[in-house]
Design a protein around this motif. Structure first.
Motif, PDB file in Angstrom:
ATOM      1  N   ILE A 139      12.705  -0.161  31.291  1.00  0.00           N
ATOM      2  CA  ILE A 139      12.519   1.177  30.731  1.00  0.00           C
ATOM      3  C   ILE A 139      11.072   1.618  30.888  1.00  0.00           C
ATOM      4  N   SER A 140      10.851   2.910  30.792  1.00  0.00           N
ATOM      5  CA  SER A 140       9.497   3.446  30.851  1.00  0.00           C
ATOM      6  C   SER A 140       8.740   3.092  29.570  1.00  0.00           C
ATOM      7  N   GLN A 141       7.443   2.926  29.701  1.00  0.00           N
ATOM      8  CA  GLN A 141       6.616   2.725  28.506  1.00  0.00           C
ATOM      9  C   GLN A 141       6.398   4.041  27.770  1.00  0.00           C
ATOM     10  N   TYR A 142       6.704   5.165  28.459  1.00  0.00           N
ATOM     11  CA  TYR A 142       6.455   6.485  27.886  1.00  0.00           C
ATOM     12  C   TYR A 142       7.727   7.077  27.297  1.00  0.00           C
ATOM     13  N   GLU A 143       7.556   7.902  26.290  1.00  0.00           N
ATOM     14  CA  GLU A 143       8.707   8.588  25.706  1.00  0.00           C
ATOM     15  C   GLU A 143       9.227   9.654  26.678  1.00  0.00           C
ATOM     16  N   LYS A 144      10.503   9.939  26.536  1.00  0.00           N
ATOM     17  CA  LYS A 144      11.138  10.940  27.372  1.00  0.00           C
ATOM     18  C   LYS A 144      10.438  12.285  27.155  1.00  0.00           C
ATOM     19  N   GLY A 145      10.115  12.961  28.252  1.00  0.00           N
ATOM     20  CA  GLY A 145       9.425  14.239  28.156  1.00  0.00           C
ATOM     21  C   GLY A 145       7.932  14.140  28.416  1.00  0.00           C
ATOM     22  N   GLN A 146       7.368  12.940  28.295  1.00  0.00           N
ATOM     23  CA  GLN A 146       5.959  12.767  28.614  1.00  0.00           C
ATOM     24  C   GLN A 146       5.781  12.653  30.133  1.00  0.00           C
ATOM     25  N   SER A 171      21.254  -0.148  39.056  1.00  0.00           N
ATOM     26  CA  SER A 171      21.484   1.301  39.036  1.00  0.00           C
ATOM     27  C   SER A 171      20.502   1.947  38.082  1.00  0.00           C
ATOM     28  N   TYR A 172      20.181   3.200  38.357  1.00  0.00           N
ATOM     29  CA  TYR A 172      19.362   3.978  37.434  1.00  0.00           C
ATOM     30  C   TYR A 172      20.298   4.828  36.597  1.00  0.00           C
ATOM     31  N   GLN A 173      20.182   4.700  35.272  1.00  0.00           N
ATOM     32  CA  GLN A 173      21.086   5.429  34.382  1.00  0.00           C
ATOM     33  C   GLN A 173      20.272   6.372  33.492  1.00  0.00           C
ATOM     34  N   GLU A 174      20.372   7.641  33.795  1.00  0.00           N
ATOM     35  CA  GLU A 174      19.671   8.644  32.983  1.00  0.00           C
ATOM     36  C   GLU A 174      20.315   8.724  31.603  1.00  0.00           C
ATOM     37  N   GLY A 175      19.472   8.762  30.584  1.00  0.00           N
ATOM     38  CA  GLY A 175      19.959   8.863  29.215  1.00  0.00           C
ATOM     39  C   GLY A 175      20.412   7.540  28.618  1.00  0.00           C
ATOM     40  N   PHE A 176      20.281   6.445  29.366  1.00  0.00           N
ATOM     41  CA  PHE A 176      20.740   5.148  28.860  1.00  0.00           C
ATOM     42  C   PHE A 176      19.927   4.743  27.634  1.00  0.00           C
ATOM     43  N   ARG A 179      21.954  -0.316  22.621  1.00  0.00           N
ATOM     44  CA  ARG A 179      22.644  -0.326  21.329  1.00  0.00           C
ATOM     45  C   ARG A 179      21.764  -1.009  20.283  1.00  0.00           C
ATOM     46  N   GLY A 180      21.574  -0.347  19.155  1.00  0.00           N
ATOM     47  CA  GLY A 180      20.756  -0.889  18.077  1.00  0.00           C
ATOM     48  C   GLY A 180      19.341  -0.353  18.043  1.00  0.00           C
ATOM     49  N   TRP A 181      18.936   0.355  19.094  1.00  0.00           N
ATOM     50  CA  TRP A 181      17.620   1.009  19.112  1.00  0.00           C
ATOM     51  C   TRP A 181      17.753   2.276  18.278  1.00  0.00           C
ATOM     52  N   ASP A 182      17.356   2.197  17.024  1.00  0.00           N
ATOM     53  CA  ASP A 182      17.586   3.312  16.096  1.00  0.00           C
ATOM     54  C   ASP A 182      16.302   3.967  15.614  1.00  0.00           C
ATOM     55  N   GLY A 183      15.168   3.570  16.185  1.00  0.00           N
ATOM     56  CA  GLY A 183      13.905   4.185  15.796  1.00  0.00           C
ATOM     57  C   GLY A 183      13.710   5.539  16.439  1.00  0.00           C
ATOM     58  N   ASP A 186      11.646   7.595  21.596  1.00  0.00           N
ATOM     59  CA  ASP A 186      12.716   7.892  22.555  1.00  0.00           C
ATOM     60  C   ASP A 186      12.281   7.498  23.973  1.00  0.00           C
ATOM     61  N   GLN A 187      12.718   6.324  24.408  1.00  0.00           N
ATOM     62  CA  GLN A 187      12.391   5.856  25.760  1.00  0.00           C
ATOM     63  C   GLN A 187      13.658   5.724  26.608  1.00  0.00           C
ATOM     64  N   ARG A 188      14.645   6.604  26.346  1.00  0.00           N
ATOM     65  CA  ARG A 188      15.894   6.549  27.109  1.00  0.00           C
ATOM     66  C   ARG A 188      15.653   6.701  28.605  1.00  0.00           C
ATOM     67  N   ASP A 189      16.633   6.290  29.378  1.00  0.00           N
ATOM     68  CA  ASP A 189      16.642   6.164  30.841  1.00  0.00           C
ATOM     69  C   ASP A 189      16.253   4.717  31.169  1.00  0.00           C
ATOM     70  N   ALA A 190      16.997   4.115  32.090  1.00  0.00           N
ATOM     71  CA  ALA A 190      16.735   2.713  32.384  1.00  0.00           C
ATOM     72  C   ALA A 190      17.268   2.318  33.747  1.00  0.00           C
ATOM     73  N   VAL A 191      16.642   1.310  34.316  1.00  0.00           N
ATOM     74  CA  VAL A 191      17.220   0.561  35.429  1.00  0.00           C
ATOM     75  C   VAL A 191      18.056  -0.548  34.808  1.00  0.00           C
ATOM     76  N   THR A 192      19.312  -0.640  35.196  1.00  0.00           N
ATOM     77  CA  THR A 192      20.179  -1.688  34.647  1.00  0.00           C
ATOM     78  C   THR A 192      20.646  -2.591  35.784  1.00  0.00           C
ATOM     79  N   TYR A 193      20.723  -3.878  35.506  1.00  0.00           N
ATOM     80  CA  TYR A 193      21.144  -4.842  36.530  1.00  0.00           C
ATOM     81  C   TYR A 193      21.757  -6.062  35.849  1.00  0.00           C
ATOM     82  N   PRO A 194      22.939  -6.495  36.312  1.00  0.00           N
ATOM     83  CA  PRO A 194      23.647  -7.614  35.696  1.00  0.00           C
ATOM     84  C   PRO A 194      23.147  -8.951  36.251  1.00  0.00           C
ATOM     85  N   GLY A 195      23.752 -10.040  35.761  1.00  0.00           N
ATOM     86  CA  GLY A 195      23.512 -11.352  36.344  1.00  0.00           C
ATOM     87  C   GLY A 195      22.235 -12.041  35.926  1.00  0.00           C
TER      88      GLY A 195
END
Length: 542
Positions: A139-146, A171-176, A179-183, A186-195
């Protein structure tokens, strides 16, 4: 009876989270070497690299003697964060630019092998070590919108493309959102990779070691500090491994699985040395997605989870790296705790705080294989934040090389490889920066021993004498050691977080009692008075 030095168990005053369910008292005890020995292979070091190499060799019928300077598992393998990742700190775009597409592919293939190999061995030997495969998220170190967030997204998309080329299903998932990040951050968006995977590293290593001790072609000796590794005989066909006690292991092949080789320079000069910090903080069991999480900060934050009790899990977060002995430790644990609480509001108490050491090669690739200008001595170093997978890779690669079997990874990890021309300016800058650390030959941390608070240390430089590393214990008793690192005479610095003496030149470390806990220095910190001599003798023999 003498009190045992804590530095015989681990490489710092602080304990890692891994002793929560696997305390030091569970670790097997071995005797020091008491005679000269002949064997096929001598493995120096009892961390994941040493144990993995021994396992692969013993399985192939090789007679192995393992030597450990302190007690079993007392090095960095017991102070890791426990992640098994095919990701590389530099990123694959950067790695491919320096080592080529083929090199990047070998990195992916070898780390993927290591992730799966830990699972295979755990299953085969029945080791209950919390091994599980799970996804990784960047994830980005910056909040969304910065503005910085959008810049990170561009880099993420380029990285995803390269990862897919190398066979990682990223894959790059916008808005990802995790779960449990409730603070509110807002650092949504992520590169996700299994394995990817995680496990309890000390339970795993001790499980493999238990199997080794049941084999007739394996011996282990602890508190058997190695002081020399020399090739001898006609055409250097054998290796003499000399110990501090005067006993020698003569072998066909020797392996330095010691985090960093016990030698003056060569690959030692091709790495940078960093301290990294971790905390383990309670979170309600199952409240946060089980994953490996990394942000884009430099140095980055990294997160994973391990068991605590029936009610809670531990969230382990690390980061805030700095060069060994060159920056203060103050505030680093507090920053990690603040980072967690702003993002995971259910976080509870911080039960463990500790630090570890990272070795970063200038070309982003570990050194695994035959040591430079040697025929029968092998090394494993330059973990670059992936020490656990590199240790498992070394098990196969070094065992294959000793057995004379081809291994396609040999070229990539070859310690004798020539760095890319693009890295030469960086290497020169690193050498210059390292040499500036000798300025401490003219500096003092304290003006008088009375300046020291009990439980702390500092370097005192009398005008007419060599600098002294002075430690004052909790009762106010003073112990004086030489402040000159036995490796290349850098002046050590006091590490208040771990109550150790750390060398800013090439990262050697010593306990406050002088016990050597990290190379490339081979021995202990020389005592400078009778009190220090007695303390070191007591700590080493307890």
């Amino acid at each position: 009876m003498a009190t045992k030095s804590h530095f015989l168990d681990t490489s710092g005053e602080a304990d890692s989270v891994w002793i929560h369910t696997e305390p030091y008292s569970n670790r097997p005890q071995f005797k020091p070497i008491a005679q000269d020995i002949r064997t096929d292979a001598c493995v120096i070091g009892s961390g994941i690299a040493g144990v993995s190499i021994s396992y692969e060799l013993v399985q192939r019928g090789v007679k192995v003697v393992m030597l450990e300077a302190r007690d079993i598992l007392s090095g960095e393998s017991g102070r890791t964060s426990g992640h098994l990742s095919s990701g590389i700190d530099s990123g694959f775009v950067e790695l491919a630019s320096k080592r080529g597409q083929d090199g990047a592919q070998m990195a992916v293939d070898s780390h993927t092998y290591a992730i799966n190999r830990v699972g295979e061995i755990s299953k085969e030997l029945g080791i209950d070590c919390e091994y599980r495969q799970l996804p990784g998220y960047d994830i980005s170190q910056y909040e969304k919108g910065q503005p910085g967030h959008e810049d990170d997204v561009k880099e993420f998309k380029a990285e995803v493309k390269k990862m897919n080329e190398l066979g990682i299903k990223a894959s790059y998932q916008e808005g990802f959102a995790i779960r449990g990040w409730d603070g509110k951050v807002d650092q949504r968006d992520a590169v996700t990779y299994p394995g990817q995977a995680t496990f309890h590293p000390t339970k795993y290593i001790l499980g493999v070691l238990k199997w080794l001790t049941q084999q007739p072609n394996f011996q282990c000796y602890t508190r058997s500090r190695v002081m020399s590794v020399e090739e001898k005989g006609l055409l250097n066909k054998e290796v003499a491994v000399g110990t501090e006690s005067g006993h020698t292991v003569t072998c066909i092949n020797a392996v330095q699985a010691t985090c960093v080789p016990l030698q003056k320079l060569s690959v030692v000069a091709e790495m940078e040395y960093f301290r990294t910090y971790c905390i383990a903080i309670r979170v309600p069991k199952g409240s946060i997605e089980d994953c490996l999480l990394y942000d884009s900060k430099d140095p980055y934050h990294y997160v994973r989870f391990t068991a605590c009790d029936d009610k809670d899990d531990y969230l382990i977060i690390g980061g805030n790296d700095h060069k060994v002995g060159q920056e203060p430790e103050d505030g680093r644990y507090a920053e990690l705790e603040s980072w967690v609480r702003k993002r995971f509001t259910q976080a509870g108490s911080v039960d463990y705080r500790w630090s570890g050491q990272i070795f970063e090669p200038v070309d982003y690739s570990a050194f695994i294989g035959k040591n430079q200008v040697q025929s029968n001595v092998y090394i494993c170093t330059g973990d670059f934040g992936n020490g656990l997978t590199h240790g498992v890779i070394a098990g196969k690669l070094i065992a294959d090389e000793i057995m004379g079997l081809p291994n396609e990874w040999s070229k990539f990890y070859n310690p004798s490889r020539v760095p890319a021309l693009s890295k030469v300016p960086g290497m020169i800058a690193h050498a210059v920066q390292i040499n500036t650390q000798y300025k401490r030959l003219l500096q003092s941390d304290i003006n008088d021993i009375e300046d020291l608070v009990p439980g702390t240390g500092g370097v005192l430089h009398p005008v007419t004498k060599s600098p002294m590393a002075v430690y004052k214990d909790d009762d106010g008793k003073v112990f004086k050691f030489s402040a000159l690192c036995p490796h290349l005479k850098g002046v050590v610095c006091w590490n208040g977080a771990e109550k150790s003496w750390d060398c800013p030149v090439h990262g050697s470390r010593f306990g406050h009692d002088g016990v050597g806990i990290m190379g490339p220095a081979k021995g202990n910190l020389p005592p400078a008075d009778e009190a220090a001599e007695a303390l070191l003798k007591q700590s080493s023999a307890a």
